[in-house]
Design a protein around this motif. Structure first.
Motif, mmCIF file in Angstrom:
data_model
loop_
_atom_site.group_PDB
_atom_site.id
_atom_site.type_symbol
_atom_site.label_atom_id
_atom_site.label_comp_id
_atom_site.label_asym_id
_atom_site.label_seq_id
_atom_site.Cartn_x
_atom_site.Cartn_y
_atom_site.Cartn_z
ATOM 1 N N TRP A 26 -0.172 33.224 3.203
ATOM 2 C CA TRP A 26 0.130 33.512 1.793
ATOM 3 C C TRP A 26 0.335 32.205 1.033
ATOM 4 C CZ3 TRP A 26 4.191 32.846 -1.637
ATOM 5 C CH2 TRP A 26 4.168 33.630 -2.800
ATOM 6 N N VAL A 27 1.097 31.297 1.607
ATOM 7 C CA VAL A 27 1.350 30.006 0.961
ATOM 8 C C VAL A 27 0.051 29.209 0.828
ATOM 9 C CG1 VAL A 27 2.527 27.772 1.228
ATOM 10 C CG2 VAL A 27 3.785 29.912 1.609
ATOM 11 N N ASP A 28 -0.858 29.360 1.774
ATOM 12 C CA ASP A 28 -2.142 28.647 1.696
ATOM 13 C C ASP A 28 -2.980 29.070 0.494
ATOM 14 O OD1 ASP A 28 -1.693 27.023 3.870
ATOM 15 O OD2 ASP A 28 -2.789 28.308 5.282
ATOM 16 N N LEU A 29 -2.647 30.180 -0.125
ATOM 17 C CA LEU A 29 -3.371 30.626 -1.320
ATOM 18 C C LEU A 29 -2.934 29.867 -2.576
ATOM 19 C CD1 LEU A 29 -3.323 34.500 -0.784
ATOM 20 C CD2 LEU A 29 -5.152 32.877 -0.193
ATOM 21 N N TRP A 30 -1.943 28.991 -2.440
ATOM 22 C CA TRP A 30 -1.377 28.273 -3.586
ATOM 23 C C TRP A 30 -1.985 26.886 -3.756
ATOM 24 C CZ3 TRP A 30 2.255 29.739 -7.194
ATOM 25 C CH2 TRP A 30 2.744 31.033 -7.023
ATOM 26 N N ALA A 31 -2.125 26.473 -5.007
ATOM 27 C CA ALA A 31 -2.496 25.089 -5.326
ATOM 28 C C ALA A 31 -1.294 24.199 -5.013
ATOM 29 C CB ALA A 31 -2.865 24.967 -6.804
ATOM 30 N N GLU A 32 -1.542 22.950 -4.690
ATOM 31 C CA GLU A 32 -0.454 22.016 -4.355
ATOM 32 C C GLU A 32 0.606 21.944 -5.452
ATOM 33 O OE1 GLU A 32 0.292 20.454 -1.500
ATOM 34 O OE2 GLU A 32 -1.458 21.473 -0.637
ATOM 35 N N ASN A 33 0.201 22.020 -6.699
ATOM 36 C CA ASN A 33 1.158 21.901 -7.807
ATOM 37 C C ASN A 33 1.474 23.259 -8.453
ATOM 38 O OD1 ASN A 33 -1.308 22.334 -8.991
ATOM 39 N ND2 ASN A 33 -1.092 20.736 -10.541
ATOM 40 N N GLY A 34 1.278 24.347 -7.708
ATOM 41 C CA GLY A 34 1.541 25.688 -8.229
ATOM 42 C C GLY A 34 2.988 25.878 -8.661
ATOM 43 N N GLN A 35 3.186 26.802 -9.592
ATOM 44 C CA GLN A 35 4.521 27.108 -10.119
ATOM 45 C C GLN A 35 4.807 28.598 -9.917
ATOM 46 O OE1 GLN A 35 6.532 24.793 -12.095
ATOM 47 N NE2 GLN A 35 5.104 23.292 -11.282
ATOM 48 N N LEU A 36 5.918 28.909 -9.266
ATOM 49 C CA LEU A 36 6.371 30.290 -9.095
ATOM 50 C C LEU A 36 7.641 30.436 -9.909
ATOM 51 C CD1 LEU A 36 6.262 33.092 -7.775
ATOM 52 C CD2 LEU A 36 7.298 32.086 -5.728
ATOM 53 N N GLU A 37 7.621 31.357 -10.889
ATOM 54 C CA GLU A 37 8.760 31.510 -11.798
ATOM 55 C C GLU A 37 9.316 32.929 -11.743
ATOM 56 O OE1 GLU A 37 8.176 29.651 -15.781
ATOM 57 O OE2 GLU A 37 6.125 29.406 -15.027
ATOM 58 N N PHE A 38 10.631 33.021 -11.920
ATOM 59 C CA PHE A 38 11.342 34.284 -11.986
ATOM 60 C C PHE A 38 12.139 34.300 -13.292
ATOM 61 C CE2 PHE A 38 11.088 32.982 -7.509
ATOM 62 C CZ PHE A 38 10.281 33.985 -7.024
ATOM 63 N N GLY A 44 22.529 31.192 -10.558
ATOM 64 C CA GLY A 44 22.685 30.840 -9.157
ATOM 65 C C GLY A 44 21.465 31.131 -8.307
ATOM 66 N N TRP A 45 20.477 31.800 -8.850
ATOM 67 C CA TRP A 45 19.251 32.113 -8.117
ATOM 68 C C TRP A 45 18.133 31.252 -8.672
ATOM 69 C CZ3 TRP A 45 19.030 38.185 -7.748
ATOM 70 C CH2 TRP A 45 20.192 38.648 -7.137
ATOM 71 N N PRO A 46 17.147 30.898 -7.885
ATOM 72 C CA PRO A 46 16.071 30.051 -8.404
ATOM 73 C C PRO A 46 15.298 30.758 -9.510
ATOM 74 C CG PRO A 46 15.554 30.797 -6.180
ATOM 75 C CD PRO A 46 16.944 31.269 -6.484
ATOM 76 N N SER A 47 15.020 30.043 -10.564
ATOM 77 C CA SER A 47 14.210 30.605 -11.639
ATOM 78 C C SER A 47 12.816 29.981 -11.662
ATOM 79 C CB SER A 47 14.885 30.406 -12.989
ATOM 80 O OG SER A 47 15.057 29.037 -13.251
ATOM 81 N N ARG A 48 12.671 28.849 -10.981
ATOM 82 C CA ARG A 48 11.365 28.187 -10.947
ATOM 83 C C ARG A 48 11.237 27.369 -9.665
ATOM 84 N NH1 ARG A 48 8.927 24.882 -15.867
ATOM 85 N NH2 ARG A 48 6.827 25.500 -15.356
ATOM 86 N N LEU A 49 10.102 27.510 -9.039
ATOM 87 C CA LEU A 49 9.767 26.718 -7.862
ATOM 88 C C LEU A 49 8.526 25.911 -8.211
ATOM 89 C CD1 LEU A 49 10.192 29.598 -5.302
ATOM 90 C CD2 LEU A 49 11.781 27.709 -5.663
ATOM 91 N N ALA A 50 8.613 24.617 -8.074
ATOM 92 C CA ALA A 50 7.513 23.726 -8.441
ATOM 93 C C ALA A 50 6.878 23.134 -7.196
ATOM 94 C CB ALA A 50 8.018 22.618 -9.360
ATOM 95 N N GLY A 51 5.624 23.465 -6.972
ATOM 96 C CA GLY A 51 4.873 22.898 -5.863
ATOM 97 C C GLY A 51 4.809 23.806 -4.652
ATOM 98 N N LYS A 52 3.730 23.663 -3.924
ATOM 99 C CA LYS A 52 3.469 24.482 -2.738
ATOM 100 C C LYS A 52 4.573 24.356 -1.691
ATOM 101 C CE LYS A 52 -0.526 25.355 0.229
ATOM 102 N NZ LYS A 52 -1.929 24.945 0.434
ATOM 103 N N GLU A 53 5.086 23.153 -1.517
ATOM 104 C CA GLU A 53 6.137 22.936 -0.520
ATOM 105 C C GLU A 53 7.407 23.722 -0.862
ATOM 106 O OE1 GLU A 53 8.698 19.156 0.984
ATOM 107 O OE2 GLU A 53 6.516 18.877 0.896
ATOM 108 N N ALA A 54 7.805 23.721 -2.129
ATOM 109 C CA ALA A 54 8.996 24.473 -2.555
ATOM 110 C C ALA A 54 8.766 25.975 -2.411
ATOM 111 C CB ALA A 54 9.357 24.117 -3.997
#
Length: 141
Positions: A26-38, A44-54
């Protein structure tokens, strides 16, 4: 996935990987600089994850918290941008810690470039899981 994979097909494949609990693929479907936002993430909970590693670190333990069984009611809307889709869906399964049913409705705005997710805004409702024993969301959602 090929760079010519239509966004709707890439998204459907991502759901299959989540059901298979194949987070690495699933993670392999992401671009290296992809952004996942909530956008509705509580304090106290993540609202944004920046990058494939995060994103990988965030999703690594997801199957330990939620046992997904299906994504019924999937509707994918094409936008005027051929690389952006709007998705409506339901995820159902069980919370592993409590055994309680998991039933969440989602709306997501997803952008794809060169066959990879570049932006994924996940409009899930944190109040739907704000019950005693469901604190899994702080570490996995």
């Amino acid at each position: 996935m090929s760079v010519h994979t239509p966004p709707a097909d890439l998204f459907r494949n991502s759901l299959r990987l989540l059901l298979d609990k194949n987070i690495a693929a699933w993670v392999d479907l992401w671009a290296e600089n992809g952004q996942l936002e909530f956008p509705f993430a509580p304090d106290g909970w993540p609202s944004r994850l920046a990058g494939k590693e995060a994103i990988a670190a965030y999703m690594r333990h997801y199957p330990d918290h939620i046992d997904l069984h299906d994504f019924p009611d999937l509707t994918i809307h094409q936008t005027t941008d051929p690389e952006t889709i709007v998705v409506e869906m339901r995820g159902i399964g069980r919370l592993r810690e409590t055994g309680s049913p998991f039933d969440m409705t989602y709306v997501a705005v997803v952008a794809i470039r060169d066959g990879r997710f570049t932006s994924y805004r996940d409009y899930w409702n944190p109040l739907a899981v704000a019950e005693p024993g469901t604190d899994f969301t702080r570490s996995s959602r």
